[in-house]
Scaffold this motif. Structure first.
Motif, PDB file in Angstrom:
ATOM      1  N   GLU A 340      -5.966  20.521 -35.761  1.00 57.42           N
ATOM      2  CA  GLU A 340      -5.539  20.119 -34.421  1.00 57.42           C
ATOM      3  C   GLU A 340      -4.653  21.199 -33.808  1.00 57.42           C
ATOM      4  OE1 GLU A 340      -4.382  15.973 -33.655  1.00 57.42           O
ATOM      5  OE2 GLU A 340      -4.728  15.630 -35.807  1.00 57.42           O
ATOM      6  N   ASN A 443     -13.306  13.289 -32.988  1.00 53.90           N
ATOM      7  CA  ASN A 443     -12.324  12.952 -31.951  1.00 53.90           C
ATOM      8  C   ASN A 443     -11.072  13.822 -31.976  1.00 53.90           C
ATOM      9  OD1 ASN A 443     -11.449  11.801 -34.355  1.00 53.90           O
ATOM     10  ND2 ASN A 443     -10.325  10.169 -33.308  1.00 53.90           N
ATOM     11  N   LYS A 444     -10.772  14.491 -33.129  1.00 48.49           N
ATOM     12  CA  LYS A 444      -9.565  15.332 -33.210  1.00 48.49           C
ATOM     13  C   LYS A 444      -9.863  16.826 -33.132  1.00 48.49           C
ATOM     14  CE  LYS A 444      -6.603  12.066 -35.679  1.00 48.49           C
ATOM     15  NZ  LYS A 444      -5.737  11.850 -36.852  1.00 48.49           N
TER      16      LYS A 444
END
Length: 628
Positions: A340, A443-444
């Motif tokens: 991330e 999603n990350k």
């Protein structure tokens, strides 16, 4: 080091030259160094004292003939016996006054190097400290011609500042047989030394010649101590100290030797440069090379020039060390890419702080912030590179994931599964499932939305073909579905831009935190350098005040009055130096903040443009989205 090595050799033509192998040993020493050098007439037992300081009976060559045994300057580096994390560097110098050398300038150069390199200077002599012994220390009177403090081209006498940088002084009197009495009263060794250095009243040439070396010793070496060594054994055995068993030496001699060693261990300070800069082995190696090259070229060593040259060498290395800390840490994180954006930013901030700390620890006299700026720029460039590499890794992972999830759809397209009435709805359903599974798994990912945007754009080509071929749908329904699909693509494009905006905001926040930490570290560094500078000036002033008080006590009022003027000028110069240093630091902070503000302004502008683009796209979006 198990044994000493030659540090500075005397070539065939009498020219001094540095031994590279010895410099390499010094360069490996990262600890602060206490440097003890011994000087004195040849065959006065200098090497024996050095061996005892090293905790050995033998090591430095001991001579028992009329020939000087030590040539040049020899070095022995050992762990300091009482100061943890410090190295004791012992320098045994060539005996002075050896008639075979022929060149009296050679002795002056050896003495000058011993003064420049040491934090404690031991002068070794025999017998008593009488007028002859003081005259034999005539080298102190030549120091004003052999050493400069400032790099000014003006031929000014800046010897009043020697007290800031010169080593503490120990006079070791060997084979001392007299009673230490002054005016019939017992005297300590230090009282004996001060009595021997006492000035005479008068202005005759003879008196001035008598006073000159004494004045120089008092002026240049305010921190001075004396040790008087009795004969170690019977006089006829003194010349073969190295072969005698310690048990054969007198207890009185061993007691003084023990006191001498303990004094050196406890009272000798770490070597420092101008402005209180601590010297380690690496810095000492550069100083040795610099001073020897300067002397060999016929020029006069300058303390200020040495600091400037050392600052350049050390600051360049400090930048490299700081970058190494940052890069090695980020390379470890790189093994985990993709991660991330907040993880990259957090590690960047942490490593950037560590890199600045590493730089600050080694750097000095970076007055205009040139080297700190270089470090910042290199780190920011590397950070951008790592962000890019993380994005590329994320992009590859997202593309691989979409490729895997869309494999069944590819097969259906090949088989013409969607080329039938109602095929468009089937295609949309399968595409919706792919997007749903993708969002759950990616999603990350930092490039999740951007990669999905590109994927949907590619699929829209196939989608249009299937839509136009679907006979189940009326033309009006086809138009509605086409508009709905356009809205979906626009929605995804907005998400991709919002993703970019979040990355930019993370980067801005990381830069803000890094700058705050850097400002704190710079302030700490500034305060420390100014504190050291102030302490150095205060020590010098204390020495001058003691010297003035001594002159007044002994009736030299005229000399004491001249010293008052000298001290006023000294205070004025110190205040000016401190003011200039504070101003330089303030400018450095201001420039660093200005660079940060300019960088933030550019990112803010970029952020503004991206937000405006998102707002414009939102205004165009009608809201529905069958694909998503």
């Amino acid at each position: 080091m198990d044994t000493p090595v030659c540090l500075i050799d005397t070539g065939s033509e009498g020219k001094l030259c540095v031994q590279e192998s010895a410099l390499q040993i010094l360069q490996q020493i990262q600890e602060p160094v206490v440097v003890v050098a011994v000087v004195g007439l040849y065959r006065t037992g200098k090497s024996y004292l050095m061996n005892r300081l090293a905790g050995k009976q033998t090591g430095f060559a001991l001579g028992s003939t009329i020939e000087s045994k030590t040539k040049g300057i020899w070095m022995w580096c050992v762990s300091h016996p009482t100061k943890a994390g410090t190295t004791l560097v012992l320098l045994d110098t060539e005996g002075l006054g050896d008639v075979d050398k022929g060149d009296s300038k050679h002795d002056t150069n050896i003495f000058c190097l011993a003064v420049l390199l040491s934090s404690t200077l031991v002068y070794n002599s025999r017998g008593t400290i009488d007028n002859r012994a003081v005259e034999e220390l005539q080298f102190v009177t030549e120091l004003t011609e052999c050493i400069k403090v400032k790099s000014s081209d003006e031929d000014t006498d800046d010897s009043s500042e020697f007290v800031k940088f010169f080593p503490s002084f120990i006079w070791a009197v060997r084979d001392f047989t007299l009673e230490r009495k002054i005016d019939g009263k017992d005297a300590t060794e230090n009282e004996y030394l001060e009595f021997a250095l006492k000035l005479k009243h008068g202005t005759s040439k003879k008196v001035m010649e008598f006073n000159l070396p004494r004045e120089c010793i008092q002026k240049f070496f305010p921190s001075r101590t004396c040790f008087t060594f009795p004969f170690p054994t019977a006089p006829e055995n003194v010349s073969r100290l190295e072969s005698l068993d310690p048990a054969d030496l007198s207890s009185e001699f061993l007691d003084v030797t023990d006191r001498f060693c303990k004094f050196v261990f406890h009272e000798s300070h770490v070597k420092k440069l101008k402005d209180g800069i601590t010297v380690n082995g690496r810095v000492l190696s550069h100083l040795v090379k610099m001073y020897v090259d300067t002397i060999s070229s016929g020029a006069v060593p300058c303390l200020e020039n040495a600091v400037i040259a050392m600052a350049m060498i050390e600051n360049e290395s400090a930048v490299k060390e700081g970058l190494q800390v940052y890069q090695s840490g980020m390379e470890k994180l790189k093994d985990s890419f993709p991660v991330e954006i907040k993880d990259v930013s957090s590690e960047h901030q942490h490593l950037s702080s560590m890199a600045t700390q590493t730089f600050m620890k080694r750097s000095f006299r970076d007055t205009d912030g040139k080297y700190l700026k270089s470090l910042e720029e290199h780190i920011n460039k590397l950070f951008d590179g790592y962000l890019c590499q993380n994005e590329q890794a994320s992009k590859r992972r997202c593309e691989d994931l979409l490729s895997l999830l869309s494999e069944p759809m590819k097969e259906k397209l090949k088989q013409g599964f969607y080329a039938k009435p109602g095929g468009y709805d089937l295609f949309c359903k399968d595409l919706e499932d792919i997007v749903k599974n993708y969002n759950n798994q990616a999603n990350k990912e930092v490039k999740a939305e951007e990669v999905l945007e590109e994927f949907l754009k590619q699929k829209s080509v196939e989608s249009k073909a299937i839509l136009q071929a679907d006979k189940k749908l009326t033309e009006k329904e086809k138009i509605i579905k086409e508009e709905t699909e356009k809205a979906a693509l626009l929605k995804q494009e907005i998400k991709a831009k919002e993703e970019k905006q979040r990355k930019l905001e993370e980067k801005m926040e990381a830069e803000r935190r890094s700058n705050e930490e850097r400002m704190i570290q710079m302030k700490v560094k500034m305060d420390e350098e100014i504190r050291l500078q102030r302490e150095e000036a205060e020590r010098a002033m204390d020495s001058k005040l003691r010297e003035q008080a001594d002159l007044l006590e002994k009736g030299f009022k005229e000399k004491a009055d001249r010293m008052s003027q000298e001290m006023e000028e000294f205070k004025r110069q110190n205040a000016e130096v401190e003011s200039n240093r504070a101003r330089e630091f303030a400018e450095m902070l201001e420039n660093s903040n200005k660079r940060h503000e300019e960088s933030m302004a550019m990112m803010m502008q970029q952020s503004k443009e991206q937000m405006e683009a998102i707002q414009r796209m939102n205004a165009r979006s009608p809201g529905g989205c069958c694909i998503l």
